[in-house]
Scaffold this active site. Structure first.
Site, PDB file in Angstrom:
ATOM      1  N   ASP B  36       0.823  -1.210   0.000  1.00  0.00           N
ATOM      2  CA  ASP B  36       0.000   0.000   0.000  1.00  0.00           C
ATOM      3  C   ASP B  36       0.859   1.264   0.000  1.00  0.00           C
ATOM      4  O   ASP B  36       0.361   2.356  -0.268  1.00  0.00           O
ATOM      5  CB  ASP B  36      -0.961   0.006   1.198  1.00  0.00           C
ATOM      6  CG  ASP B  36      -2.151  -0.939   0.967  1.00  0.00           C
ATOM      7  OD1 ASP B  36      -2.145  -1.641  -0.064  1.00  0.00           O
ATOM      8  OD2 ASP B  36      -3.072  -0.975   1.798  1.00  0.00           O
ATOM      9  N   ASP B 274      -9.007  36.605 -34.396  1.00  0.00           N
ATOM     10  CA  ASP B 274      -8.465  35.262 -34.559  1.00  0.00           C
ATOM     11  C   ASP B 274      -9.402  34.217 -33.943  1.00  0.00           C
ATOM     12  O   ASP B 274      -9.514  33.095 -34.427  1.00  0.00           O
ATOM     13  CB  ASP B 274      -7.082  35.162 -33.902  1.00  0.00           C
ATOM     14  CG  ASP B 274      -6.389  33.861 -34.267  1.00  0.00           C
ATOM     15  OD1 ASP B 274      -5.790  33.792 -35.358  1.00  0.00           O
ATOM     16  OD2 ASP B 274      -6.473  32.901 -33.476  1.00  0.00           O
ATOM     17  N   GLY B 409      -6.139  29.994 -35.451  1.00  0.00           N
ATOM     18  CA  GLY B 409      -7.152  30.571 -36.323  1.00  0.00           C
ATOM     19  C   GLY B 409      -6.628  30.879 -37.710  1.00  0.00           C
ATOM     20  O   GLY B 409      -7.185  30.438 -38.719  1.00  0.00           O
ATOM     21  N   LEU B 410      -5.505  31.593 -37.777  1.00  0.00           N
ATOM     22  CA  LEU B 410      -4.981  31.976 -39.090  1.00  0.00           C
ATOM     23  C   LEU B 410      -4.562  30.750 -39.877  1.00  0.00           C
ATOM     24  O   LEU B 410      -4.725  30.677 -41.087  1.00  0.00           O
ATOM     25  CB  LEU B 410      -3.792  32.923 -38.926  1.00  0.00           C
ATOM     26  CG  LEU B 410      -4.202  34.335 -38.502  1.00  0.00           C
ATOM     27  CD1 LEU B 410      -2.980  35.163 -38.171  1.00  0.00           C
ATOM     28  CD2 LEU B 410      -5.011  34.995 -39.621  1.00  0.00           C
TER      29      LEU B 410
END
Lengths: 444, 533
Positions: B36, B274, B409-410
């Protein structure tokens, strides 16, 4: 190095060194952990742990990110109602197994693996395995063994697994060599190639990659261990009439040579032929180790107990890398199996068996070794105190046996020391440990 | 009995360890077998803690079971006190010790140790890690905290942060800063960073801030009842929630909720051009309920994603989870079986997954990008840098973290313009990620099995668009489902990969609706016109 003369041994080895036996808190895994490498090795096997959420959590923590699309191991988690009635637990187990085997028709071997809770509630997995074998024969063979922490330590899980298979192996009167212990495939192939070149054979492996390749065993069988933690398997094979070829373990150039030579002698292979086959890989291994021995030479090393590989590895570090072992801790010392390594390990280190982790940390602190080999739970706390550590578990999960891995094995130990030398930015005060597990005193 | 291959939560004693390890001066004596101790590595390796968790394991073995495990426990507890001299001790049993019924609480009480000893009763076969943490913290408060005179200045306690929590370290710092802007000082933040002595003086705060209901609600309720401290219900994850939180705190204290927001950037980052490319991206959320509910609000109203699936693994919070999902027109997925989660994600075919370490794996298998928003997390989600999730800086961090796995985004714009030519195609992958971009053979159709990313272990799908896999299955399943004609299939591949899944689903839905058995190029464009908005 001369093979057959006693001169190769140091004046005195550690065979007769009194052993410091300890008992207390152990910072080691339980035997369930072996499933992680065993299920990769046995490609048509499924490991079904009958246990608790803790067992499942242990396996995923130890396996780290190793989540396969559908791994061939799992935990049947015991719930409140399973504890209430054992008859129901057996019914539940049968149902889970049936469901599993229906979904995975590729499974030929099923291991029911006992855990701490299943042992404590006395769930009879041996009987369950018999019952399930009857139900699913001949397609699937069901075995059982215990990987529980109350009975096994880390690598003992593999031992329990292989020992459970031995009584079911077919009988044979053929003279064959069995190589015992799970090796990564790449290393296994190298081993088989060396033995073939030497003219030793036929060679069979346990564990085998598939159920159909399982070896037979009988009075003409001789066997060699590639892992030092296989005490129960060793005993089970002897009960089947097989004979053990004791040797140092095949770590490093020297260990591999001695291990191969024990087999070569058994099969009457000439020294000339032996040298012809091994000369090139031995030279490669020596060269590869030498590159790391520069870093390791003259440094001291302290082993916390982990995998039972400690004695042979200490021998490798002492004799091939020039290190000085200060303490060699091992969870369990099997003198008959590690005897040849103990003979070669130069006298000096404390040999300890078992663990009381707080006391051992005190000794380690006192000894201030250059390198400490320990488990994952201790490594970062010790690093934060300024010690250099090597995680022991990597020694089990990395291909380290035989000639071509000798350099890799040495590299596992030299990298922490090289890193220590490279990192020059001091650790911020807030990151420096107060000491493992220590808390400031005072009353609320 | 239930077969499990992986679990989101560990056993409850690991929750107790998260409390103990987050604190100093507290020691946990755990009646447990060898093995354990694996739980230590969660803290020392995954969280990179520089000290061992303050836990003593009794480490009983099979041979002790017939003999005397109770004495073993007593010796371990006595030795632990002598060695560590803690301010207080918690004692309890792991799953195996629970079965042998040694009563650690009673045994430790009989030892008469010179510090408070708090027994924990954590049912291992019924409950899980979060319950363990919540209950442990609750019991610590019950044992140590008392009603006392309030501080002169307005102060509060921050409740619920533990060791191994997802960004707890930085969330506490960020919320402390935020409260400071309102003129509120933190009396005690606990469990993370506190001592038992700190817990004893929690009663002097005016109110409590509950950051993590999963691990702090039990304590918050008890403190409300016993010390008369109200607690906050809003968790400041996201811009809207942070502002709501400030208003809630204002209503409790009479202070002004107006604070300096000059460091908050998420709203502008979402509004800037963007981010047009983020609009309507389909996201699937899974994790603990608190983080998922908050993340859904951020996704839907602060970034402009479409939430297509959400759920949690902690059944205790199923009710608020279901209510939140309903608001997005969804049925919440409440399960701790990751295979179910994987199926749900594959069926929803999102463009982004927000989840735990497990969803990261699922994303890898399905070829869908993933950002991590909730425990359980792995070593890479304990960053060296300051990166809270809560408060205004947390919102900034969330924007960056969620956007990073996506194509910029671009870049997406370029991919759209040059649809699937030999350089700009779906297998090329985002330019800011590793992995080699394979140039396609110009004349050929895209090979279905080409691998774009690095080497992956066998069994993993390559990290790429899954729509092709789904499509491959669709074309061979003639179970009344519309079948794609080869020309339509080729045309579908010309559609940029990030909208291809949607186009495929829409077209199939349209075909089913119209009773069209074979999808041709015409069907594809009819469907496009049909769904055009």
């Amino acid at each position: 190095m001369s093979l057959d003369s006693p001169a190769l041994a140091p004046n005195r080895g550690c065979r007769d060194t009194p052993v410091l036996k300890e008992r207390g808190q152990r910072e080691v895994f339980c035997g369930l952990t072996g499933i992680i490498w065993l299920h990769r090795k046995m490609q048509d096997a499924f490991f079904l742990v009958v246990g608790s959420r803790t067992c499942a959590h242990l396996l995923q923590s130890a396996a780290g990110v190793m989540i396969f699309a559908e791994p061939r191991f799992g935990t049947a988690i015991l719930e409140e109602k399973d504890l209430a009635g054992l008859a129901d637990a057996n019914t539940e187990l049968d149902r889970e197994v049936a469901r599993l085997l229906t979904r995975r028709p590729d499974i030929k071997q099923l291991f029911l693996v006992g855990s701490c809770p299943s042992e404590v509630i006395k769930l009879d997995l041996a009987r369950a395995a018999e019952r399930l074998s009857g139900l699913h024969a001949p397609h699937v063979r069901v075995y059982n063994y215990s990987g529980s922490g109350i009975e096994t330590t880390f690598t003992q899980g593999e031992d329990a697994c292989l020992a459970a298979m031995v009584p079911t192996l077919a009988s044979t009167t053929a003279r064959e060599v069995l190589i015992i212990g799970a090796l990564p495939d790449v290393v296994e192939d190298q081993c088989l190639s060396l033995l073939a070149q030497l003219g030793i054979g036929p060679v069979r492996m346990l564990p085998a990659r598939r159920a159909a390749d399982l070896p037979a065993v009988g009075p003409q069988t001789v066997f060699a261990l590639v892992q030092p933690f296989l005490g129960d398997t060793h005993a089970a094979l002897i009960r089947r009439g097989a004979r053990h070829l004791p040797a140092a373990f095949p770590f490093g150039e020297e260990g591999t040579t001695l291990w191969l030579w024990a087999l070569a002698q058994e099969f009457g292979i000439s020294r000339d032929h032996f040298d012809a086959v091994t000369a090139a890989p031995r030279a490669r291994a020596r060269k590869a180790v030498a590159a790391h021995a520069e870093t390791l030479n003259g440094k001291s090393v302290f082993f916390f107990p982990d995998s039972q590989l400690e004695i042979p590895l200490a021998r490798f570090l002492a004799r091939e890398c020039g290190m000085t072992p200060l303490e060699v801790g091992t969870p369990f010392l099997h003198a008959a199996i590690t005897g040849p390594d103990l003979d070669l390990l130069p006298e000096g280190p404390v040999i300890s068996e078992g663990q009381d982790v707080d006391r051992q940390l005190d000794r380690q602190h006192e000894a201030r070794p250059d390198l400490t080999i320990c488990g994952l739970g201790l490594a970062n706390p010790l690093e934060a105190q300024g010690h250099t550590t090597k995680w022991a578990i990597e020694l089990v999960f990395t291909p380290v046996h035989f000639y071509e891995q000798a350099g890799d094995l040495a590299a596992l130990f030299s990298r922490p020391l090289r890193r220590k030398a490279l990192l020059t930015a001091p650790i911020a005060c807030s990151q420096i440990s107060r000491g493992p597990g220590q808390s400031p005193g005072g009353q609320p | 009995m239930k077969l499990t291959l992986w679990t989101y939560e560990g056993p409850p004693h690991v929750g107790a360890m998260r409390v103990a390890t987050g604190m100093t001066g507290l020691h946990y004596v755990l009646h447990a077998p060898q093995g354990d101790t694996y739980a230590d590595l969660l803290f020392t390796m995954i969280e990179r803690r520089n000290h061992r968790p303050p836990v003593t394991y009794t480490t009983f073995q099979a041979r002790d079971l017939g003999a005397d495990t109770a004495n073993l426990f007593k010796d371990a507890a006595r030795d632990a006190y002598t060695r560590f001299k803690p301010q207080a001790m918690i004692v309890g049993a792991s799953c195996t010790a629970e079965l042998i019924q040694d009563d650690p609480g009673g045994l430790a009480g009989a030892l008469d140790l010179p510090c408070p000893v708090i027994p924990l009763d954590l049912p291992s076969y019924q409950r899980k890690e979060n319950f363990g943490a919540d209950e442990t913290f609750h019991q610590l408060c019950r044992a140590l905290a008392r009603p006392m005179p309030r501080t002169e200045a307005i102060t509060c306690n921050i409740l619920g942060a533990t060791a191994l929590g997802f960004r707890h370290r930085d969330d506490v710092a960020e919320v402390t800063k935020l409260l400071g802007l309102m003129g509120i000082t933190v009396n005690v933040a606990a469990p993370l960073g506190s001592t038992p002595a700190d817990i004893a003086r929690m009663g002097q705060a005016h109110f409590n801030v509950l950051l993590y209901p999963e691990t702090g609600e039990g304590a918050a309720r008890w403190l409300e009842k016993t010390c008369g401290q109200p607690y906050t219900k809003v968790v400041p994850l996201g811009v809207g929630a942070t502002r709501d939180f400030l208003h809630e705190v204002a209503s409790l204290t009479g202070l002004s909720p107006k604070v300096d927001e000059s460091a908050l950037r998420l709203p502008w980052w979402s509004a800037s051009v963007d981010s047009t490319y983020l609009t309507g991206k389909r996201v699937f959320l899974f994790g603990d309920a608190t983080h998922v509910i908050a993340a859904a609000r951020i996704a839907a109203t602060e970034i402009g994603f479409e939430v297509v699936g959400m759920g949690c693994y902690n059944r205790e919070f199923a009710r608020p989870m279901r209510a939140a999902a309903k608001a997005y027109g969804l049925e919440a997925l409440i399960t701790d079986d990751y295979l179910e989660v994987e199926d749900a994600i594959a069926a929803a075919a999102p463009e982004l997954i927000l989840g735990t370490q497990q969803e990261r794996h699922i994303g890898k298998r399905l070829g869908i990008p993933c950002a991590v928003i909730s425990s359980p997390v792995h070593v890479q989600d304990f960053p060296a840098r300051y990166s809270p999730q809560m408060g205004f800086e947390g919102a900034n961090v969330i924007f960056d973290t969620w956007i990073h796995p996506l194509v910029m985004g671009l870049e997406e714009h370029l991919l759209t313009m040059f649809r699937e030519d030999f350089e700009f195609h779906s297998d090329a992958g985002p330019s800011h990620h590793g992995g080699k971009a394979d140039l396609r053979e110009v004349s050929d159709e895209a090979p279905l099995a080409s691998v774009a990313g690095g080497a992956l272990p066998p069994g993993f799908a390559s990290p790429r668009d899954i729509s092709e896999q789904i499509m491959a299955e669709a074309t061979v399943s003639p179970s009344g489902e519309p079948v794609w004609l080869p020309a339509a299939e080729r045309e579908l591949k010309k559609i940029p990969f990030f909208v291809r899944g949607k186009a495929k689903r829409n077209t199939e839905g349209y075909a089913r609706e119209k009773g069209v058995a074979e999808i041709s190029v015409e069907t594809l464009y009819e469907a496009k016109a049909h769904y055009a908005r």
